[in-house]
Structure formats: structure tokens, C-alpha cells
Write a protein that holds these residues in place. Structure first.
Motif, PDB file in Angstrom:
ATOM      1  N   ALA A 148       0.848  -1.208   0.000  1.00 64.36           N
ATOM      2  CA  ALA A 148       0.000   0.000   0.000  1.00 64.36           C
ATOM      3  C   ALA A 148       0.878   1.251   0.000  1.00 64.36           C
ATOM      4  O   ALA A 148       0.575   2.247  -0.673  1.00 64.36           O
ATOM      5  N   GLU A 150       2.249   1.693  -3.519  1.00 61.87           N
ATOM      6  CA  GLU A 150       1.225   2.159  -4.464  1.00 61.87           C
ATOM      7  C   GLU A 150       0.867   3.620  -4.198  1.00 61.87           C
ATOM      8  O   GLU A 150       0.683   4.414  -5.127  1.00 61.87           O
ATOM      9  N   CYS A 151       0.805   3.988  -2.927  1.00 62.98           N
ATOM     10  CA  CYS A 151       0.495   5.377  -2.563  1.00 62.98           C
ATOM     11  C   CYS A 151       1.561   6.317  -3.138  1.00 62.98           C
ATOM     12  O   CYS A 151       1.250   7.337  -3.746  1.00 62.98           O
ATOM     13  N   LEU A 190      -5.954   2.870   0.616  1.00 63.55           N
ATOM     14  CA  LEU A 190      -5.348   1.656   0.047  1.00 63.55           C
ATOM     15  C   LEU A 190      -5.217   0.575   1.112  1.00 63.55           C
ATOM     16  O   LEU A 190      -5.530  -0.594   0.879  1.00 63.55           O
ATOM     17  N   ASP A 219      -8.442  -1.130  -0.518  1.00 63.59           N
ATOM     18  CA  ASP A 219      -7.988  -1.910  -1.685  1.00 63.59           C
ATOM     19  C   ASP A 219      -7.246  -3.192  -1.301  1.00 63.59           C
ATOM     20  O   ASP A 219      -7.535  -4.259  -1.836  1.00 63.59           O
ATOM     21  N   SER A 229      -5.822   1.773 -10.406  1.00 64.48           N
ATOM     22  CA  SER A 229      -5.985   0.827  -9.287  1.00 64.48           C
ATOM     23  C   SER A 229      -5.108  -0.383  -9.547  1.00 64.48           C
ATOM     24  O   SER A 229      -5.607  -1.492  -9.766  1.00 64.48           O
TER      25      SER A 229
END
Ligand code: ADP
Length: 489
Positions: free
Chosen positions: A86, A89-90, A100, A104, A153
Motif C-alpha cells: 500500500a 502504491e500510494c 489503500l 484496496d 488501481s
């Protein structure tokens, strides 16, 4: 060269692009390079497809429950690595970390478990065509499947698509988006640990027109499942023609979110604003409810409430727990969103709130002044012929279109080339059912918006594509049917 270097996964090995090329990955909240990814090309795709084809005969013989166990083991490893992934990805694409981590990533873990449960439930039929033969169908894997995903995403789309491809017994070559590959490249490292044989899953980062195009054209790939823009979908459709590849497309949208006067206006205002388009991912969502249709009698009241919600959105550092909206993913996309703000103005729309971009949003002195910021922006006085009501903007920008009655609302809702999603806010049950029936879209929500679940098929109609992600349907799309006739005479 960035600080962190991510690598491809080919034939079980972490590797750089064979040509040595790299692509900078930019942190969209600062505009600074933070990592590098391989710039894979046709050579890397060739190697990945060869590895996948070599792995296929043995992989096809793995019993379904053993395949399921591998998917479950992967789910557990992903759960353990969630916080790190996470974080990556952030940093890489700017969605708020909290969203996230709490949303997610746990959903991704469930997707792997859900698909593990399908592995041993794929079966054909017996068909009685007469007394002298025995006829049945078998569901077989297609072989090697190419997966191409966008940047909005990455982990969710990677999980939904790759888990479905593997559950059906295929091998996979995945190409993530060049703007946001890092979380997926990090997650790819877990396949060996989970016990997947080398070559069953391969990930090659690179540009769409290089690695992506090579994957689409490769004769060793039987199907491509793609999520991205409608324009790129058209290019892929043409490129796949020579090899007559099967295709699954989840493309763009310009989704209507329709509010009737009888709705719970508090719920509707939240559902069409922060719930629909002023999202954590800054409206960079194919299902963004970017056309807000409002019944004329409640127009002004609802607009006031939407404006209030928009002004309550906290745009800024995606790692800050107070942030509810991150930046736009890249400078290219940022300029595109900004261009629509001028287009709306030129077309005569009225700016009800927002409109500021870049450092104006977070402050010139902020350490995030170089980020790609766009404030939640609402235009009123729009009609459905305007470009801002017809073209996908992919940012936190919405247009309000007034309507008079049900027929009017339905006509405006369906007056679009897209057909991905729609929302209807009403307390009238019969009207809700009529709209679910009559709206041309793959997903319709009533008194809700943007609700998706791994057990529910997700996809579009018209220019929003065909084929479905999630649900058992997506696994079935990754199989091919064989029909058998055994003569009993
Ligand atoms: P968006 O960023 O608007 O979603 P795209 O639809 O172009 O844009 O990108 C989605 C994915 O498709 C990305 O992984 C991108 O690299 C890939 N892609 C872009 N062009 C092509 C192409 N010509 N062939 C195959 N893949 C492509």
C-alpha cells in the motif's frame, strides 16, 4: 535514475529489461522521480511468453485443489505484505495511503481467496443428443493469457485479473501501466514464495506501444484482458486481429448519477460527490459519476449540498491521515484535466466550486507544491451536448445537468457512447427497477454508487467494452469449451 529499482519477473527470475532500458517512476504528489522500472520491449515479452508456454503443460496437470492452495497461500503472503505494498502504491500513483491500506489491499486479499474457491468448481455439461452417443463439454484453460492494466488501481486490477486467469488454469504475462508499475512488481515477488512454479506468472513493465503492443500481437498468447481507455482499446482490437485473439475489454465511462426529488438528499449529495467523483483517487476512476443528473425541483438545494461536500474534501499529501483526495497521476494527465476546465468555461458552464490546480491547491510553500493537484470541481448550467458532458475527463470534475421527469432523465443518461455504470437515487421502488432495466450500462447502483465486490461481475457495454472482471464469469471467460462425442454404437 530513481532511488528504488524495481525488476520484472520472467520465468521465475527477477530481471531487468533485456535491452537495459528503464523508465522513471514519478511521485505525483511532488513531481519528483522516486523509483525506476524496467522498460521491457518485445524481447522481454518474447522471453516471458516462452517461459509461460514452457510452464503450461505441467501447470495444466496441477489438480484444482492444489491450484487453489497456491492462490490461498498467495493471499496470505499478500495480507502480510499489505502495508508495504500500500505504501509503494500510494507513493507511485497518489491514492491516499489510508484508503489503500483499509480498502484496496484487504479486498485484493479476498479476491485471491474468492478465486481459490472457484478452482475446483469449473465443470462442463453432459448433453443428451440421442441414444447412441455420449456427449459432454469440458472447460479447459486457454493457455497463456496477456493482462494489461492501467494506473488508477494497480493492485486491485492485478488481483482481480491474475487470480481469475490462474484459477482457470492458465499461465499469465502481465504488463502494468508505465505510470504505476511498482506495487505490482513488488507483489510479483511473492509468487515464488507462495510456491507457484517458475513461468506460471510473468510480469513485464514497459511502455504500452512497446511491451503492451508486443504482448497483444504475440502468437503464443491466446487471450488479452485489458482495462484502460477506449482509444487504446480500439488500437488493441486492431492489433489483435492478425492472431484472432480473444479479448476482454473494460474501457472508459461517462457515467450518469441521477438524483430524483424523492431521494434521501443527504445520502444522494454524499453519493454523487465524494462517493461518485470527488474520490480518494481524484476522480481517476472509470466508474466516476461525472455526469450528475438532478431533477429540476431540487436542483439548487442539491447543488448547495454537493458544493459543501466538495469543499470538505482534503486534497494533499496522500500519506497524511487527514487527506481524502490525492493528486492526478502524471503531468500528462494533469494537463489533460486542466484543459477540460478551460473547455467547460468556453462552453459556457458555470463554475460552482473548485477550479484551482497545482500549487494553488496545497500552497506555494508546501513540500508538495510540485504535485499534480486538482481541486474537486463542479460545473452547473451544463447540457449533455457539451464536450465536458460527453468526454471522459478522468479527474475530480463533474457536471450537473438538470432534468424534468423520468423519460427526460433516462434519455440524457443513455445519450452517451459509453455504458459502464450508473447511479439512481430515489425512494420509488418501481422507478428504481425501471432504471435498472432501461439504463444502458454494465453496472447500476440504486441509492449507492461505486460499490464493487469480487463476487459480482464488473464490466461495460457500448464503448465501455465487453467481458467481465470478477465473479465466476471472469474465470469462465478465461476458459475455452471443448465438446466431446463418444460413439456408443
Ligand atoms: P490510461 O492511462 O488512460 O488508462 P491507456 O488505456 O493508454 O491509458 O493505458 C492502459 C494500459 O494500456 C497501460 O498499461 C498502457 O501501457 C497500455 N497500452 C497503451 N497503449 C497500448 C498499446 N498500443 N498496446 C498495448 N497496450 C497499450
Amino acid at each position: 535514475m530513481g532511488e528504488v529499482r524495481y525488476r520484472n519477473l520472467v520465468g521465475g527470475e527477477a530481471c531487468d529489461a533485456r535491452g537495459g532500458g528503464t523508465i522513471d517512476s514519478v511521485d505525483p504528489s511532488t513531481g519528483a522521480v522516486w523509483a525506476s522500472i524496467p522498460r521491457g520491449t518485445a524481447t522481454d515479452i518474447d522471453a516471458a511468453v516462452a517461459a509461460a508456454r514452457a510452464a503450461l503443460p505441467a501447470w495444466k496437470q496441477v489438480p484444482p485443489l492444489q491450484r487453489a492452495a497456491l492462490l490461498r497461500r498467495y493471499a496470505e503472503l499478500l495480507a502480510g505484505a499489505s502495508e508495504e505494498i500500500a505504501r509503494i502504491e500510494c507513493r507511485d500513483m497518489g491514492r491516499p495511503f489510508r484508503e489503500l491500506l483499509a480498502g484496496d489491499l484487504p479486498a485484493c486479499v479476498q479476491m485471491w481467496h474468492f478465486h481459490a474457491g472457484i478452482c475446483d468448481k469449473l465443470h462442463g455439461d453432459t448433453v443428451d443428443v440421442g441414444f447412441t452417443s455420449f456427449n459432454f463439454t469440458r472447460r479447459e484453460p486457454i493457455g497463456v493469457i496477456g493482462v494489461i492494466i492501467p494506473w488508477n488501481s494497480p493492485m486491485s486490477l492485478f488481483s482481480a485479473k491474475v487470480a481469475a486467469v490462474l484459477a482457470a488454469g492458465n499461465c499469465v504475462v502481465l504488463k502494468p501501466a508505465e505510470q504505476a508499475s511498482c506495487s505490482v512488481l513488488a507483489a510479483a515477488e511473492l509468487f515464488a514464495q507462495a510456491g507457484f512454479p517458475p513461468g506460471v506468472v510473468n510480469v513485464v513493465a514497459g511502455l504500452g506501444e512497446e511491451a503492451g503492443d508486443a504482448l497483444v500481437r504475440h502468437p503464443g498468447v491466446g487471450r488479452v484482458t485489458f482495462t484502460g481507455s477506449t482509444d487504446t482499446g480500439r488500437i488493441i482490437h486492431a492489433a489483435a486481429a492478425d492472431t484472432l485473439k480473444q479479448l476482454g475489454f473494460e474501457l472508459g465511462g461517462k457515467s450518469p448519477n441521477i438524483v430524483f426529488a424523492d431521494a434521501d438528499l443527504d445520502a444522494a449529495a454524499a453519493g454523487v460527490s465524494t462517493g461518485g467523483v470527488f474520490t480518494g483517487g481524484a476522480g481517476q476512476s472509470c466508474i466516476a459519476g461525472s455526469r450528475i443528473l438532478v431533477q429540476a425541483s431540487v436542483h439548487d438545494e442539491l447543488v448547495d449540498r454537493i458544493v459543501e461536500h466538495a469543499r470538505g474534501v482534503v486534497v494533499g499529501d496522500p500519506f497524511d491521515a487527514a487527506t481524502t483526495m490525492g493528486p492526478i497521476v502524471s503531468d500528462v494527465q494533469f494537463e489533460r484535466v486542466r484543459s477540460y476546465l478551460s473547455i467547460a468555461e468556453k462552453e459556457g458552464a458555470t463554475l460552482a466550486t473548485g477550479g484551482r490546480t497545482g500549487a494553488e491547491v496545497v500552497g506555494l510553500d508546501s513540500s508538495h507544491a510540485g504535485g499534480y493537484w486538482v481541486e474537486p470541481t463542479l460545473f452547473t448550467g451544463c447540457d449533455n451536448t457539451m464536450r465536458v458532458c460527453r468526454e471522459e475527463i478522468f479527474g475530480p470534475v463533474a457536471c450537473v445537468i438538470p432534468f424534468d421527469d423520468d423519460d427526460d432523465a433516462l434519455a440524457i443518461a443513455n445519450d452517451t457512447s459509453y455504458g459502464l455504470a450508473a447511479g439512481v437515487w430515489t425512494r420509488d421502488l418501481a422507478r428504481a427497477h425501471r432504471f435498472v432495466r432501461d439504463i444502458e450500462a454494465g453496472n447500476v447502483w440504486v441509492n449507492a454508487y461505486r460499490r464493487i465486490h469480487w463476487a459480482l461481475p464488473f464490466g461495460g457495454v457500448k464503448d465501455s467494452g465487453h467481458g467481465r472482471d470478477s465473479g465466476i464469469e471472469s474465470v469462465l471467460e478465461n476458459t475455452q469449451l471443448k465438446t466431446a462425442w463418444i460413439d456408443l454404437a
